[in-house]
Design a protein around this motif. Structure first.
Motif, short mmCIF file in Angstrom:
data_model
loop_
_atom_site.label_atom_id
_atom_site.label_comp_id
_atom_site.label_asym_id
_atom_site.label_seq_id
_atom_site.Cartn_x
_atom_site.Cartn_y
_atom_site.Cartn_z
N TYR A 165 0.53 -1.25 0.55
CA TYR A 165 -0.19 -0.09 -0.88
C TYR A 165 1.24 0.84 0.20
O TYR A 165 2.16 1.35 0.26
CB TYR A 165 -1.05 0.20 0.85
CG TYR A 165 -0.35 -0.14 2.31
CD1 TYR A 165 0.36 0.11 3.42
CD2 TYR A 165 -0.32 -1.22 3.03
CE1 TYR A 165 0.74 0.95 4.79
CE2 TYR A 165 0.76 -1.87 4.41
CZ TYR A 165 1.24 -0.59 4.64
OH TYR A 165 1.80 -0.75 5.95
N GLU A 166 0.50 2.15 -0.55
CA GLU A 166 1.27 3.81 -0.55
C GLU A 166 1.47 4.31 0.43
O GLU A 166 -0.29 4.50 1.53
CB GLU A 166 0.13 5.18 -1.70
CG GLU A 166 0.38 4.21 -3.26
CD GLU A 166 1.61 4.77 -3.63
OE1 GLU A 166 2.63 4.17 -3.13
OE2 GLU A 166 1.74 3.45 -4.78
N LYS A 167 2.70 4.42 1.34
CA LYS A 167 2.50 4.87 2.29
C LYS A 167 2.64 6.69 2.14
O LYS A 167 4.27 7.16 1.07
CB LYS A 167 3.20 4.62 3.56
CG LYS A 167 3.28 3.39 3.79
CD LYS A 167 4.25 2.12 4.71
CE LYS A 167 5.25 1.40 3.31
NZ LYS A 167 4.37 1.02 2.23
N ILE A 168 1.94 7.80 3.06
CA ILE A 168 3.72 8.92 3.10
C ILE A 168 4.72 9.39 3.35
O ILE A 168 5.25 8.37 4.29
CB ILE A 168 3.05 10.40 3.29
CG1 ILE A 168 2.56 9.85 4.96
CG2 ILE A 168 1.16 10.22 2.57
CD1 ILE A 168 2.20 10.77 6.27
N PRO A 169 5.72 9.61 2.23
CA PRO A 169 7.17 9.75 2.33
C PRO A 169 8.07 10.27 3.17
O PRO A 169 9.06 10.57 3.55
CB PRO A 169 7.90 9.90 1.34
CG PRO A 169 6.83 10.55 0.28
CD PRO A 169 5.79 10.55 1.54
#
Length: 531
Positions: free
Chosen positions: A392-396
């Motif tokens: 899943y996409e995670k804020i970096p």
């Protein structure tokens, strides 16, 4: 690029430690051995904590059956075996009950969907005496390929996860290094600006810096941060890509600035070439190419957890350093207002918002980990993706260090200790102000060193409280008091608090060029004087 810096800062996050209920399935046939991920509910089932103590079972493949009834089974046909069946058609306890009645010692249920430890509930296992675990279907297919013989044995064990992980020390060193270097760079830039001002008879040379000076603007900025965090909470799946793009741009810019400053400090030639009437720096072009390439590589491979964290941390350090050098706080009063408001912001969204969210999860943690990371939030419900290749996409906007001791967990999915950029940048802005004040007053870096040490002690206290409470902590809760009180008390003891509070006479408010302190003439250059 300044607006991008502010957007990134608007989603600053906190450090958070994870706990899980993952185990290891050790498979062997006398010649080959391999480990796989298992998920179980440690509240209802116990497994050995080491491979040497784990019970050895014969592996029986019954994935052609859902095992919801005794159809096709003979009494004792599963005696002493670990049975593998597929998920579906009936609940897990019913499958386990049938396996237990026919002599099985353990049951493993394969799943193509995400595996949840909460799916094994207390009410369902009341009559069970054998352990029940979940396994990815993809992993079991690999077992069948690797171990094709009939003499396949399995053992189930869950290595204990140490309270302390070495990744915490690396995170501490990384955070303190970034804050110290950011503060040092800001002070060095201030010294160069003063020298340039003196040589140019008082002409302003801000060097692209943006100074924060107005309490009203600070308040407005914090309100915008709250709004941004709420938008991320409600529209995460869309805005996360906006943050990813902005991070790539901002981190590439930060890395370019850091590398160029490093090469300048080393005395490397710019290798300029003449292009008509314009000159072009080959060195700067190469630095720009490297910076852009690394940012693009991170953007493409951002979900490759096994190694991409190294590049994310490198870009994160460059971003934080450039932020602390570019954004300056004009005086201690602004430092107090900004850090205090962000402390309240951090505490509210971590400790207060769980009372208002439907799932009892804090908004800060939900945004920090992503809505699909339920198994990483310490809620006791471990969720492992059914497909290990998907992510899943995670804020970096976090530093990430793998948890080296979590071997069983890393079989299922990489586990990280994380620290938000905000826990570095926000106190780092105060450290940077302290170093600039040292430059203004010629005080031999005493404010800079003291505030950096205070930051280090605040981080250590954060980790200690995290270990004792066994839950993630809003780091600003400890970093803000440590750094603000230390720098303020030092200024008071040195009888410089009035100057430390107000800043210096040559600081300006805005484009009107009005001096920060009363008594200056906005229409004429203000000479630098020691406070």
């Amino acid at each position: 690029m300044r607006s991008e810096l502010w957007i990134i800062l608007a989603v600053i996050l906190l450090s958070y430690e994870t706990e899980g209920q993952e185990a290891v399935l050790h498979v062997s046939d006398g010649n080959i051995q391999k480990d796989y991920c298992l998920v179980y509910n440690s509240s209802w089932f116990n497994v050995s904590t080491s491979l040497s103590d784990a019970v050895l079972y014969s592996l029986v493949n019954m994935t052609s059956s859902v095992l919801c009834n005794d159809s096709g089974l003979k009494p004792g046909s599963l005696k002493g075996a670990a049975v593998v069946v597929i998920d579906g058609s009936c609940n897990l306890s019913q499958k386990a009950q049938v396996a237990q009645e026919f002599g099985a010692e353990a049951i493993i249920i394969t799943s193509v969907d995400a595996m949840r430890s909460s799916s094994i509930s207390k009410s369902e296992h009341s009559n069970l005496t054998i352990p029940l675990a979940l396994m990815r279907s993809q992993d079991f297919i690999d077992v069948l390929k690797v171990f094709s013989g009939n003499d396949t044995k399995v053992q189930m064990y869950a290595p204990p996860i140490p309270e302390f992980d070495f990744s915490i020390l690396i995170m501490l060193v990384l955070a303190v290094f970034t804050v110290a270097m950011g503060g040092f760079w800001s002070g060095a830039a201030e010294r160069e600006k003063l020298n340039a001002r003196a040589l140019s008879a008082g002409e302003d040379d801000s060097g692209g810096e943006l100074s924060l000076y107005s309490p009203l603007k600070i308040l407005l900025f914090v309100v915008l941060m709250c709004g941004m965090l709420l938008l991320m909470y409600f529209f995460y799946r869309y805005l996360v890509y906006v943050i990813i793009v902005i991070f790539c741009l901002a981190s590439a810019t930060g890395l370019y600035s850091c590398l160029k400053a490093l090469l300048n400090a080393m005395g490397c030639s710019k290798l300029s070439v003449q292009c008509g009437e314009r000159s072009c720096s080959v060195r700067n072009l190469m630095v720009a190419a490297v910076s852009i390439t690394l940012a693009v590589v991170w953007g493409v491979y951002r979900n490759e957890d096994r190694w991409i964290w190294i590049l994310q941390d490198l870009l994160g350090v460059a971003f934080c350093l450039n932020f602390m050098k570019t954004i300056t706080l004009s005086n201690y009063k602004i430092c107090v207002i900004l850090l205090s408001l962000l402390l309240l912001y951090d505490v509210f969204f971590v400790f207060i918002t769980p009372f208002f969210t439907p799932n009892g999860e804090s908004i800060m943690v939900q945004v920090a980990m992503g809505p699909d990371a339920a198994g990483e939030k310490g809620s006791g419900d471990v969720v492992v993706p059914g497909d290990p290749s998907s992510s899943y996409e995670k804020i970096p906007v976090v530093m990430r260090i793998p948890r080296f001791a979590a071997w069983a967990q890393n079989l299922c999915m990489m586990q990280f200790s994380i620290l938000g950029f905000g826990d570095i940048i926000i106190p780092g802005l105060l450290v940077a102000y302290c170093h600039r004040f040292d430059v203004w007053t010629g005080s031999s870096k005493i404010y800079y060193i003291s505030c950096t040490v205070a930051y280090c002690l605040g981080m250590i206290l954060t980790f200690v409280v995290m270990f004792l409470s066994k839950m993630g902590q809003p780091a600003l809760l400890y970093l803000v008091p440590f750094t603000l009180i230390t720098s303020g008390v030092l200024a008071w003891r040195r009888q410089e608090f009035k100057q430390f509070w107000a800043g210096t006479a040559y600081q300006v408010l805005d484009s009107t060029r009005e001096p920060l302190l009363p008594g200056g003439d906005a229409e004429h250059p203000v000479t630098v004087r020691k406070c």
